[in-house]
Write an enzyme that holds these catalytic residues in place. Structure first.
Site, PDB file in Angstrom:
ATOM      1  N   ARG A 142       0.826  -1.210   0.000  1.00  0.00           N
ATOM      2  CA  ARG A 142       0.000   0.000   0.000  1.00  0.00           C
ATOM      3  C   ARG A 142       0.860   1.259   0.000  1.00  0.00           C
ATOM      4  O   ARG A 142       0.524   2.275  -0.618  1.00  0.00           O
ATOM      5  CB  ARG A 142      -0.931  -0.006   1.214  1.00  0.00           C
ATOM      6  CG  ARG A 142      -1.913   1.131   1.174  1.00  0.00           C
ATOM      7  CD  ARG A 142      -3.061   0.916   2.140  1.00  0.00           C
ATOM      8  NE  ARG A 142      -4.121   1.867   1.891  1.00  0.00           N
ATOM      9  CZ  ARG A 142      -4.578   2.733   2.802  1.00  0.00           C
ATOM     10  NH1 ARG A 142      -4.067   2.740   4.016  1.00  0.00           N
ATOM     11  NH2 ARG A 142      -5.526   3.567   2.497  1.00  0.00           N
TER      12      ARG A 142
ATOM     13  N   HIS B 224       0.533   4.470  -2.590  1.00  0.00           N
ATOM     14  CA  HIS B 224       0.348   5.857  -2.147  1.00  0.00           C
ATOM     15  C   HIS B 224       1.526   6.726  -2.544  1.00  0.00           C
ATOM     16  O   HIS B 224       1.367   7.898  -2.861  1.00  0.00           O
ATOM     17  CB  HIS B 224       0.115   5.898  -0.637  1.00  0.00           C
ATOM     18  CG  HIS B 224      -1.275   5.483  -0.244  1.00  0.00           C
ATOM     19  ND1 HIS B 224      -1.957   6.043   0.811  1.00  0.00           N
ATOM     20  CD2 HIS B 224      -2.122   4.572  -0.790  1.00  0.00           C
ATOM     21  CE1 HIS B 224      -3.162   5.486   0.905  1.00  0.00           C
ATOM     22  NE2 HIS B 224      -3.282   4.589  -0.045  1.00  0.00           N
TER      23      HIS B 224
ATOM     24  N   ASN C 180      -4.960   9.696   9.483  1.00  0.00           N
ATOM     25  CA  ASN C 180      -3.768   9.107  10.112  1.00  0.00           C
ATOM     26  C   ASN C 180      -3.901   7.660  10.541  1.00  0.00           C
ATOM     27  O   ASN C 180      -2.946   7.069  11.024  1.00  0.00           O
ATOM     28  CB  ASN C 180      -3.289   9.984  11.281  1.00  0.00           C
ATOM     29  CG  ASN C 180      -4.395  10.204  12.298  1.00  0.00           C
ATOM     30  OD1 ASN C 180      -5.497   9.700  12.154  1.00  0.00           O
ATOM     31  ND2 ASN C 180      -4.079  10.970  13.340  1.00  0.00           N
TER      32      ASN C 180
ATOM     33  N   HIS D 239      -5.863  -5.897  -2.788  1.00  0.00           N
ATOM     34  CA  HIS D 239      -6.730  -6.106  -1.625  1.00  0.00           C
ATOM     35  C   HIS D 239      -6.956  -7.595  -1.357  1.00  0.00           C
ATOM     36  O   HIS D 239      -7.853  -7.954  -0.614  1.00  0.00           O
ATOM     37  CB  HIS D 239      -8.058  -5.364  -1.810  1.00  0.00           C
ATOM     38  CG  HIS D 239      -7.907  -3.871  -1.768  1.00  0.00           C
ATOM     39  ND1 HIS D 239      -8.916  -3.001  -2.097  1.00  0.00           N
ATOM     40  CD2 HIS D 239      -6.851  -3.084  -1.421  1.00  0.00           C
ATOM     41  CE1 HIS D 239      -8.505  -1.748  -1.967  1.00  0.00           C
ATOM     42  NE2 HIS D 239      -7.239  -1.772  -1.565  1.00  0.00           N
TER      43      HIS D 239
END
Ligand code: HEM
Ligand SMILES: *[C@@H]1O[C@H](CO)[C@@H](O)[C@H](O)[C@H]1NC(C)=O
Ligand SMILES: *[C@@H]1O[C@H](CO)[C@@H](O)[C@H](O)[C@H]1NC(C)=O
Ligand SMILES: *[C@@H]1O[C@H](CO)[C@@H](O)[C@H](O)[C@H]1NC(C)=O
Ligand SMILES: *[C@@H]1O[C@H](CO)[C@@H](O)[C@H](O)[C@H]1NC(C)=O
Ligand SMILES: *[C@@H]1O[C@H](CO)[C@@H](O)[C@H](O)[C@H]1NC(C)=O
Length: 331
Positions: free
Chosen positions: A68, A72, A100, A202
């Site tokens: 992930r 990002h 967060n 996922h």
């Protein structure tokens, strides 16, 4: 003495148009190369893989958090390790974006540890970018979890900017529908098929209850969700649950990087709206069904897609970046 410059002749105009076109093609276009470190740090791949293996033995959180982090990183300012930079006195970095609960610490730790191992080899010290280490570590966790192995293109420089405000609008929320997903991925030079293939990440990792709470409200369960799955999720994520509770994205094979994600979608067992919509929307359903039935075809599509993901916004010109000594700080 100054004199008026003569008007350029038509042939000069053509020449300068060609020169301009060549220059325009340059930034970012300097291609990545699989053997980029062949002379400076020939063992970089083995060093990174060794660290990833150790880190995976220490915690399975390494798997989802590393993959992930790469996604990002690439979608915000390009694949340039800007996501790893920490905030400074007067600037809030990407990683401290208000969302967060989002990026788990083990992904960062994987890169920091791999960078330290690379730098411990004298020839390699300060030769390998954090962005490339993250790209390699991502390939390694995927391959070590039963997913496809693939060759990683290298030569990304580390970026010089990391701002929380640059995250806004760059990452897909779990509520996105097919058109919204397709548009956002297209902005990153990725096709709808690439988006569907990459969503299969996922098949590993965790998600907090808040990311799918809207789909399992007892009075209004999402009709595209399998009813048994919905009640299992309601039991695990009751109203008022601790916000730190997170569930496996693929409870069938949570630590296997496989095409179970697509089988789950066919069974109404996608966790996010953005997952299930890939099956419920008639335009993407044939691809989901095909990859649920054929793991080889999925793996090929995934390798193509993650290779293209690794090219997003890369910086190869020294004016745009450098090789960070410490991945968390600018040099
Ligand atoms: C298609 C649009 C996508 C959406 C809307 C989305 C959204 C999310 C959300 C909401 C979470 C849960 C975060 C949390 O609660 O901590 C998550 C987790 C995750 N996502 Fe995505 N994601 C998308 C695409 C991707 C892509 C392209 C990748 C990688 C190639 C990826 C890899 C992951 C992984 C591995 C996790 C688990 C993280 C962990 O275990 O720490 N996602 N995603
Ligand atoms: C704040 O930003 C200015 C301008 O970029 C810089 O010169 C200064 O050192 C920064 N201060 C801190 C505490 O980071
Ligand atoms: C997220 O950040 C906010 C504000 O900085 C803070 O109040 C909140 O406790 C944080 N949440 C978590 C889970 O760390
Ligand atoms: C719900 O999930 C179960 C287990 O995967 C599956 O057997 C069943 O067919 C699913 N129901 C629907 C309507 O898809
Ligand atoms: C998967 O598709 C490939 C062609 O892309 C085919 O050769 C193979 O037999 C298929 N495998 C299965 C299990 O259907
Ligand atoms: C998309 O591709 C074009 C053409 O190669 C390139 O100029 C542009 O920078 C790319 N965009 C991203 C986000 O990588």
């Amino acid at each position: 003495m100054a004199r008026p410059s003569p008007s350029p002749s038509p042939s000069l105009l053509v020449l300068s148009a060609i020169a301009a076109a060549v220059c325009l093609a340059q930034p970012g276009a300097a291609a990545l190369k699989v053997d980029y470190y062949a002379s400076t740090c020939p063992n970089v791949e083995a060093i990174v893989r060794g660290v990833v293996q150790q880190k995976m033995q220490a915690t399975i959180r390494t798997i989802g958090s590393t993959i992930r982090l790469f996604f990002h990183d690439c979608f915000v300012e390009g694949c340039d390790a800007s996501v790893i930079l920490v905030s400074t006195g007067n600037s809030t970095a990407e990683k401290d974006h208000p969302n967060n609960l989002s990026l788990a610490g083990d992904g960062f730790d994987t890169v920091i540890k791999a960078k330290a191992a690379v730098d411990a080899v004298p020839a390699c010290t300060n030769q390998v970018s954090c962005a490339d280490i993250l790209a390699l570590a991502t390939r390694d966790v995927i391959a070590l979890t039963g997913g496809p192995s693939y060759t990683v293109e290298l030569g990304r420089l580390d970026g010089l900017v990391s701002l929380s405000t640059n995250v806004d609008g760059k990452l897909p929320p779990p509520s996105f529908d097919l058109d919204q997903l397709t548009t956002l991925f297209a902005a990153n030079n990725l096709s709808q098929a690439d988006m569907i293939a990459l969503s299969a990440a996922h098949t590993v990792g965790l998600a907090h209850c808040s990311t799918f709470a809207d789909r399992i409200q007892p009075a209004s369960v999402d009709p595209t969700m399998n009813a048994t799955y919905a009640s299992d999720l309601q039991a695990a994520c009751p109203a008022g649950v601790d916000p730190n509770v997170a569930l496996e994205l693929d409870p069938i094979t949570p630590q296997g990087f496989d095409n179970q994600y697509f089988v789950n979608l066919v069974n109404g067992r996608g966790l996010f709206t953005s997952d299930q919509v890939l099956y419920s929307d008639a335009r993407s359903q044939p691809t989901v069904v095909a990859w649920a039935q054929n793991a080889t075809d999925f793996e090929q599509a995934f390798v193509d897609a993650i290779t293209r993901l690794g090219r997003v916004g890369v910086k190869t010109d020294p004016s745009q970046g450098n090789i960070r000594r410490d991945c968390a700080f600018l040099n």
